[in-house]
Structure formats: structure tokens, C-alpha cells
Scaffold this active site. Structure first.
Site, PDB file in Angstrom:
ATOM      1  N   HIS A  57       0.842  -1.195   0.000  1.00  0.00           N
ATOM      2  CA  HIS A  57       0.000   0.000   0.000  1.00  0.00           C
ATOM      3  C   HIS A  57       0.879   1.247   0.000  1.00  0.00           C
ATOM      4  O   HIS A  57       2.031   1.199   0.433  1.00  0.00           O
ATOM      5  CB  HIS A  57      -0.882   0.052   1.256  1.00  0.00           C
ATOM      6  CG  HIS A  57      -1.743  -1.141   1.430  1.00  0.00           C
ATOM      7  ND1 HIS A  57      -2.120  -1.604   2.668  1.00  0.00           N
ATOM      8  CD2 HIS A  57      -2.314  -1.993   0.540  1.00  0.00           C
ATOM      9  CE1 HIS A  57      -2.889  -2.679   2.530  1.00  0.00           C
ATOM     10  NE2 HIS A  57      -3.021  -2.929   1.247  1.00  0.00           N
ATOM     11  N   TYR A 123       0.327   0.904  14.813  1.00  0.00           N
ATOM     12  CA  TYR A 123       0.797   1.984  13.944  1.00  0.00           C
ATOM     13  C   TYR A 123      -0.063   3.226  14.085  1.00  0.00           C
ATOM     14  O   TYR A 123      -1.274   3.170  14.232  1.00  0.00           O
ATOM     15  CB  TYR A 123       0.904   1.537  12.490  1.00  0.00           C
ATOM     16  CG  TYR A 123      -0.378   1.165  11.794  1.00  0.00           C
ATOM     17  CD1 TYR A 123      -1.006   2.050  10.926  1.00  0.00           C
ATOM     18  CD2 TYR A 123      -0.966  -0.081  11.992  1.00  0.00           C
ATOM     19  CE1 TYR A 123      -2.179   1.707  10.276  1.00  0.00           C
ATOM     20  CE2 TYR A 123      -2.136  -0.433  11.338  1.00  0.00           C
ATOM     21  CZ  TYR A 123      -2.740   0.470  10.482  1.00  0.00           C
ATOM     22  OH  TYR A 123      -3.898   0.131   9.848  1.00  0.00           O
TER      23      TYR A 123
END
Length: 176
Positions: A57, A123
Site C-alpha cells: 500500500h 501503527y
């Protein structure tokens, strides 16, 4: 080559070590993401089974700050920003939760995370996720040439249907 040295090959990517304080109760690990933005707007935790690959991504709107919380995770990054002096540079490394290493992936850097065993990945995002500015490409696109440690990962439908790295680069750079 260390993870820190590898990440230095991509402009804006860098490592953050934790400060660990330990006492009779356990430990506290503090990661200070000191950079120009110094803002985390959203924090996520992903739990994955072993052999799951998330990616590849790229995002045009935000940076990401990663920490392997449990397990062993193989990361692959490639700079997809045409205006970057490190455009096309790639790095791969394996992160072990026990090492307590955090790192930054700047907006415009394509990346994937392969969980080599069941694990958790934390994250932070520098912008709240809203689905805009999201791009993906095949994890095994020969143009990237990543050396994944397995050849048949478990993928999401989205990742399995992804296009080429070249298409990602073109779409991403129109939005940056």
C-alpha cells in the site's frame, strides 16, 4: 546492514528506538516520534495470523509510524514519490517485537508487512484515516523485486486484486 541503515536509504524513513523503564511490575516502552509533524492523529493495532501479508500500500495524505508489538514481521518499502531524491529505492528487513523498534514510513512510500507468525502491529497515522489517498499494488510485482521470505502469503481480496507498481506510482503522484 542494520534496520536503521536500511531505512536511511529512503528519504524521510527512519527508526525510533524506545526508552524502556523496568521495575518489579514489568516495563514501559516509550517511543518519541520526533520529526517535523510530531503529530499522531490515529493509532491502530492490527492482529494477524502467521503468513498474512498486508500490502503493498501507499498513502498520499499521511505518514505512518510502526511498532511490532508481538511476533516477527517482515517489512518491504519502496519510494514511489517521483519528486523524491530516493525515488525507486527499496529496503526490506525483519522486525522482532522483542527488539522494540519503531519506524516511520513517509507518505508516498509503498510498503507491505508480512507476518511470519501470529502477531500484532501497532501503527499511528499523521492524519485520520478516511479512505482517501489510498493506493495499492501486487505484493509480487517484478518491478519492485521484493525478496519476500515466503511465496504464497494469505492476502485480502483487495490486495489479491491489486494492479501494478507502475500504476500505483502514476496514481499516487497525481494526488501528492
Amino acid at each position: 546492514m542494520s534496520i536503521k541503515e536500511k531505512l536511511s536509504l529512503i528519504e524521510g524513513a527512519h527508526i525510533f528506538r524506545s526508552n524502556v523503564e523496568t521495575d518489579h511490575r514489568g516495563s514501559l516502552s516509550a517511543f518519541v516520534f520526533a520529526d517535523e509533524s510530531n503529530v499522531i492523529s490515529q493509532f491502530n493495532i492490527v492482529r494477524s495470523k502467521g503468513l498474512v501479508l498486508r500490502g503493498v500500500h501507499a498513502h498520499s495524505l499521511y505518514d505512518e509510524y510502526y511498532i511490532a508489538l508481538t511476533g516477527t514481521i517482515h517489512f518491504a518499502l519502496m519510494d514511489a514519490r517521483k519528486t523524491s531524491p530516493t525515488f525507486g529505492a527499496k529496503v526490506e528487513f525483519t522486525s522482532f517485537a522483542r527488539d522494540m523498534i519503531g519506524f516511520r514510513v513517509p507518505a508516498g512510500v509503498a510498503h507491505g508487512a508480512l507476518f511470519l507468525e501470529d502477531g500484532e502491529l501497532g501503527y499511528g497515522l499523521s492524519h485520520v484515516w478516511d479512505g482517501a489517498g489510498e493506493f495499492e499494488c501486487r505484493w509480487d510485482d517484478p518491478e519492485m523485486g521484493f525478496d519476500w521470505p515466503i511465496k504464497d502469503p494469505i492476502l485480502s481480496e483487495r490486495d489479491a486484486a491489486s494492479g501494478t507498481y507502475s500504476a500505483l506510482v502514476e496514481m499516487l503522484n497525481q494526488r501528492m
